[in-house]
Write a protein that holds these residues in place. Structure first.
Motif, PDB file in Angstrom:
ATOM      1  N   LEU A   1       0.812  -1.278  -0.079  1.00 57.07           N
ATOM      2  CA  LEU A   1      -0.079   0.021  -0.030  1.00 57.07           C
ATOM      3  C   LEU A   1       0.987   1.351   0.136  1.00 57.07           C
ATOM      4  O   LEU A   1       1.534   1.428   0.811  1.00 57.07           O
ATOM      5  N   LEU A   2       0.734   2.079  -1.194  1.00 62.27           N
ATOM      6  CA  LEU A   2       1.111   3.374  -1.024  1.00 62.27           C
ATOM      7  C   LEU A   2       0.551   4.551  -0.477  1.00 62.27           C
ATOM      8  O   LEU A   2      -0.783   4.733  -1.072  1.00 62.27           O
ATOM      9  N   THR A   3       0.745   5.184   0.381  1.00 65.41           N
ATOM     10  CA  THR A   3      -0.034   6.169   1.109  1.00 65.41           C
ATOM     11  C   THR A   3       0.886   7.343   1.505  1.00 65.41           C
ATOM     12  O   THR A   3       2.044   7.286   1.731  1.00 65.41           O
ATOM     13  N   ARG A   4       0.023   8.490   1.760  1.00 65.71           N
ATOM     14  CA  ARG A   4       0.460   9.496   2.454  1.00 65.71           C
ATOM     15  C   ARG A   4      -0.184   9.817   3.854  1.00 65.71           C
ATOM     16  O   ARG A   4       0.003  10.788   4.642  1.00 65.71           O
ATOM     17  N   ARG A   5      -1.141   8.771   4.309  1.00 64.88           N
ATOM     18  CA  ARG A   5      -1.576   8.713   5.450  1.00 64.88           C
ATOM     19  C   ARG A   5      -0.779   8.718   6.626  1.00 64.88           C
ATOM     20  O   ARG A   5      -0.362   7.428   6.850  1.00 64.88           O
ATOM     21  N   LEU A   6      -0.482   9.589   7.572  1.00 60.96           N
ATOM     22  CA  LEU A   6       0.437   9.280   8.713  1.00 60.96           C
ATOM     23  C   LEU A   6      -0.045   8.236   9.489  1.00 60.96           C
ATOM     24  O   LEU A   6       1.046   7.555  10.176  1.00 60.96           O
ATOM     25  N   ARG A   7      -1.524   8.111   9.697  1.00 61.97           N
ATOM     26  CA  ARG A   7      -1.776   6.983  10.742  1.00 61.97           C
ATOM     27  C   ARG A   7      -1.239   5.553  10.292  1.00 61.97           C
ATOM     28  O   ARG A   7      -1.254   4.612  11.142  1.00 61.97           O
ATOM     29  N   LEU A   8      -0.973   5.353   8.956  1.00 60.60           N
ATOM     30  CA  LEU A   8      -0.585   4.081   8.360  1.00 60.60           C
ATOM     31  C   LEU A   8       0.833   3.920   8.249  1.00 60.60           C
ATOM     32  O   LEU A   8       1.325   2.824   8.117  1.00 60.60           O
ATOM     33  N   LYS A   9       1.595   4.865   8.557  1.00 61.22           N
ATOM     34  CA  LYS A   9       3.087   5.038   8.505  1.00 61.22           C
ATOM     35  C   LYS A   9       3.614   3.708   9.586  1.00 61.22           C
ATOM     36  O   LYS A   9       3.117   3.854  10.438  1.00 61.22           O
ATOM     37  N   GLY A  10       4.241   3.075   9.132  1.00 61.62           N
ATOM     38  CA  GLY A  10       5.057   1.998   9.833  1.00 61.62           C
ATOM     39  C   GLY A  10       4.372   0.505   9.935  1.00 61.62           C
ATOM     40  O   GLY A  10       4.857  -0.547  10.404  1.00 61.62           O
TER      41      GLY A  10
END
Length: 127
Positions: free
Chosen positions: A22-31
């Motif tokens: 998943l490529l995302t810019r959503r901080l809550r999904l980082k890591g």
């Protein structure tokens, strides 16, 4: 654009299939596992990160082989089949045509594609 299977989704699924990222810019999904957090704002930097972090080398033969709207592989379309579906000028000047089997959008090489190729070359040259 690069020919990779990369659908645009509104809501990320909680679990991904084997090999999916998943490529995302959503901080809550980082890591999270199988998530590539895209750090950059500029498209050129985003593509460079995507290619670098996933260790991908674009194949020129795969460029523009998927629909930019629905991600399905496009198929060649004969000039005669494109008649009446594209502007007359495009019909007379475009070298080739492809069509999405899902949404039936028609694509042809034009200035957008030329600019995209220049951007891709500059990204690959910078790597």
């Amino acid at each position: 654009l690069l020919g990779y299977d990369a659908p645009l989704i509104d809501r990320p699924r909680l679990s991904l299939a084997e090999g999916e990222v998943l490529l995302t810019r959503r901080l809550r999904l980082k890591g999270r596992k199988s998530v590539l957090f895209i750090e950059h704002d500029r498209l050129e930097d985003q593509l460079g990160q995507f290619l670098r972090d996933l260790n991908l080398t674009p194949d020129a033969a795969r460029l523009f082989t998927r629909c930019l709207d629905c991600n399905v592989s496009v198929e060649p379309l004969e000039r005669e089949q494109a008649a009446g579906l594209v502007p007359d000028y495009v019909l007379d000047t475009a070298e080739s045509f492809t069509r999405c089997s899902e949404c039936e959008k028609i694509f042809w090489p034009g200035s957008h594609g030329q600019r995209a190729r220049i951007i891709i070359r500059s990204i690959l040259g910078a790597e």
